[in-house]
Write a protein that holds these residues in place. Structure first.
Motif, PDB file in Angstrom:
ATOM      1  N   CYS B  19       0.730  -1.066   0.038  1.00 38.45           N
ATOM      2  CA  CYS B  19       0.021  -0.096  -0.133  1.00 38.45           C
ATOM      3  C   CYS B  19       0.838   1.271   0.042  1.00 38.45           C
ATOM      4  O   CYS B  19       0.643   2.321  -0.675  1.00 38.45           O
ATOM      5  N   PHE B  22       2.224   1.843  -3.350  1.00 37.50           N
ATOM      6  CA  PHE B  22       1.092   2.371  -4.126  1.00 37.50           C
ATOM      7  C   PHE B  22       0.798   3.854  -3.717  1.00 37.50           C
ATOM      8  O   PHE B  22       0.581   4.640  -4.860  1.00 37.50           O
ATOM      9  N   LEU B  23       0.786   4.154  -2.686  1.00 41.15           N
ATOM     10  CA  LEU B  23       0.525   5.633  -2.398  1.00 41.15           C
ATOM     11  C   LEU B  23       1.810   6.383  -2.879  1.00 41.15           C
ATOM     12  O   LEU B  23       1.534   7.538  -3.442  1.00 41.15           O
ATOM     13  N   LEU B  26       0.859   6.803  -6.611  1.00 41.76           N
ATOM     14  CA  LEU B  26      -0.401   7.843  -6.688  1.00 41.76           C
ATOM     15  C   LEU B  26       0.222   9.431  -6.553  1.00 41.76           C
ATOM     16  O   LEU B  26      -0.144   9.906  -7.196  1.00 41.76           O
ATOM     17  N   PHE B  80     -10.569   5.350  -8.301  1.00 44.60           N
ATOM     18  CA  PHE B  80     -10.572   4.859  -6.893  1.00 44.60           C
ATOM     19  C   PHE B  80     -12.068   3.985  -6.810  1.00 44.60           C
ATOM     20  O   PHE B  80     -12.124   2.900  -6.660  1.00 44.60           O
ATOM     21  N   MET B 294      -6.342   2.006  -5.136  1.00 42.27           N
ATOM     22  CA  MET B 294      -5.362   3.003  -5.556  1.00 42.27           C
ATOM     23  C   MET B 294      -4.971   2.827  -6.991  1.00 42.27           C
ATOM     24  O   MET B 294      -4.659   3.859  -7.756  1.00 42.27           O
ATOM     25  N   ALA B 297      -7.063   4.892  -9.306  1.00 42.95           N
ATOM     26  CA  ALA B 297      -7.024   6.112  -8.973  1.00 42.95           C
ATOM     27  C   ALA B 297      -5.773   6.627  -9.866  1.00 42.95           C
ATOM     28  O   ALA B 297      -5.954   7.504 -10.717  1.00 42.95           O
TER      29      ALA B 297
END
Lengths: 259, 346
Positions: B19, B22-23, B26, B80, B294, B297
């Motif tokens: 995660c 992925f953040l 993003l 998302f 994500m 998004a």
């Protein structure tokens, strides 16, 4: 002492009003492998679902380890009773280990991940069903027999006292049928599980089960050790076709032949 | 056989690590998207605008903060939500071809929007309201038609979705055929997905609802794993299947209905992104859910950047880009064997 499940005067009807099962008495002890035989529509699957608490009988009582099944929560039941079906359809690709770990669902909280203990249980279950070497393989790549071993491992991962198998060998060839029944019998006796197996494989059931129940139209036609149940007159009365019954020359267990 | 060691397939650490990765991607997509556009904005200027440092022209500040930022964030929220919705519907319906629009959110929303455009309502309030109402009423119809005494059966629901979609599409076509002047252009843009009307107000509504929906759906992630393995199995193992299905259907329908009312119909995000997730990360929804959301998004932010810049100073509906990238990719997925859903038994 060792009674896992007992049904007394159980009756169940689906919405259509006809009795799918009626007046049914049945006990299964620890370490006992009981086969449920009968034609299609005789109530085998209904019986298993009632024992599993998925259907609530309108009449009679079902006790699991001495306590009425209706008193159990779904999660409690899932920790005591496991079910293996005919065939499993996985739409998405899970590894065999992931499938076995699904058996830990009733033990985990909503946001909890599997821990050391869950891994130990899964490992033990996969060793017992000889499928540990398949752990990383996708369930889609496995043969029918391998898949059923994984499904039995998942049932064991629930750490149940009672295991139900609904025609577990219908889609398997001869070798895998034998393999699955060998496995079921060994697990029943070694682990002291109560096991009910509904099947159309009469000869196999006769060879492997400690006791048989023969259903006809929702009633128990007869029950007892295989030699008592598998007779030409019982078979003809229940399956409505002419058969001859003799003994398997190697094992001595009853053998049914269509004539 | 005792020598074989087995590893835990999924740990909280692994989920958290992926995660965070992925953040980071993003964030990079957001920054990149803020830099791209007809007007040139340098990284230095962007830095000054975002952190309120002196030395930038007002026009640049306006473009970044009032035009690009709301749009990038809305693209992220829409991507998302659609991807999350697609993932959950695929699991609930046990159908790898399901997308968030399968229950009629799309045609119902489009019906509402087209009526709004015909009536000459505005894109900031009137059209989204009608689109949202249309989306929810079509989902309601599908569930009423598809619902049986014994609960909701997937194939009946799918069929009901197809019928409702066809019915609303017929009405939409009628309005398109009879539309005059710039209303036709508005309708077509809406039908292909359009983020050019984004304002902060929409993000302020959609973002918290998207996050809340995610939280609710995530609490069902292990339930969804079992439901994909078969409803009987799930029930046997202690999942309240009907309740889980109902809650997830409702949450996804409201969420996709909402984002669709702001963005129009953006196809393929909800279909392709969850599949990509499965191919790379497997089928466990505890990981798949954050990754798909994500990923969606990121995908839509990148696609919208392309929609804004490819034929600059004019722009394309973003749905054209997602379909253009998504369709060939999907064909590739279908042709590729064992890509995360059942081969022969599917």
């Amino acid at each position: 002492m060792g009674r896992v499940i007992s049904l007394r005067q159980v009756g169940f009807s689906y919405d259509d009003g006809a009795w799918a099962l009626t007046g049914l008495d049945l006990d299964v002890d620890r370490g006992e492998l009981v086969g449920v035989l009968g034609p299609n529509g005789s109530g085998k699957s209904t019986l298993l679902k009632i024992v599993d608490g998925l259907l609530a009988p309108q009449e009679g009582v079902v006790r699991l380890n001495g306590r009425p099944v209706s008193d159990y929560s779904r999660a409690e039941l899932a920790r005591e009773v496991a079910m293996v079906g005919q065939e499993s359809h996985f739409r998405f690709s899970f590894s065999a280990l992931e499938v076995v770990l699904m058996g830990r669902f009733p033990y985990l909280g909503r946001f909890q991940f599997e821990g050391e203990r869950d891994m130990e249980v899964a490992r033990d279950a996969m060793e017992a069903t000889h499928c540990l070497y398949l752990a990383r393989r996708s369930i889609h790549e496995l043969s029918g027999g391998e898949k059923q071993r994984v499904m039995i491992a998942r049932a064991l991962a629930q750490e149940p006292s009672m295991v139900l198998l609904d025609e577990p060998t219908s889609f398997l060839d001869l070798r895998f049928k034998k393999e699955v029944f060998d496995l079921i019998r060994a697990l029943t006796h070694e682990r002291g599980l109560g096991v009910l197996v509904a099947t159309h494989d009469i000869d196999l059931a006769a060879a492997y089960c400690d006791r048989l129940v023969l259903l006809k139209s929702g009633r128990i036609h007869t029950t007892g050790i295989p030699e008592e149940v598998i007779t030409a007159s019982h078979m003809e009365a229940v399956y409505e076709c002419t058969v001859s019954v003799d003994r398997n020359p190697k094992t001595g267990s009853p053998r049914v032949t269509l004539v | 056989m005792n020598g074989i060691s087995i590893k835990r397939p999924l740990s909280p650490m692994r989920v958290a690590g992926i995660c965070i990765a992925f953040l980071a991607v993003l964030l990079a997509a957001v920054v990149g998207s803020l830099l791209l556009g007809t007007a040139e904005v340098s990284p230095d200027q962007l830095w000054r605008v975002l952190f309120d440092k002196p030395g930038v022209k007002e026009a640049v500040s306006l473009i970044v903060l009032k035009i690009r930022l709301p749009r990038v964030i809305l693209a992220g929220v829409v991507g998302f939500s659609l991807s999350l919705g697609g993932l959950v519907f695929q699991a609930l319906l046990r159908n790898p071809l399901a997308d968030p629009f399968i229950l009629g959110v799309s045609s119902g929303g489009a019906f509402g929007a087209v009526i709004g455009i015909v009536l000459g309502l505005g894109f900031s309030f009137g059209i989204p309201c009608l689109a949202f109402a249309g989306a929810l009423s079509s989902v309601y119809l599908v569930l009423v038609i598809g619902r049986r005494k014994m609960g909701m059966e997937s194939s009946t629901i799918l069929l009901a979705g197809v019928i409702i979609n066809a019915f609303f599409t017929a009405i939409i076509m009628f309005f398109i055929a009879t539309a005059v002047d710039d209303r036709l252009h508005s309708m077509l843009f809406w039908l292909y997905g359009d983020l050019s009307q984004s304002r902060f107000g929409e993000t302020a509504i959609a973002a918290p609802i998207a996050l809340l929906s995610f939280a609710v759906l995530y609490s069902f992630s292990r339930h969804l794993n079992l439901i994909t393995a078969g409803e009987d199995t799930a029930r046997q193992l202690g999942v309240d299947v009907e309740r889980a299905k109902m809650i997830c259907f409702l949450v996804v329908s409201v969420l996709t209905g909402l984002v669709v009312s702001f963005s129009g119909l953006i196809g393929f995000v909800g279909l392709v992104v969850p599949h990509l997730g499965r191919m790379v990360f497997g089928s466990d929804h505890r990981l798949l859910m954050p990754v798909s959301a994500m990923g969606g998004a990121i995908f839509l932010i990148v696609a919208d950047s392309l929609a804004r810049t490819l034929i600059s100073p004019s722009e394309l509906p973003v749905g054209v880009i997602t379909a253009f990238v998504g369709a060939p990719f999907f064909i590739y997925l279908l042709k590729r064997k064992g890509s995360g859903w059942g081969g022969s038994s599917a």
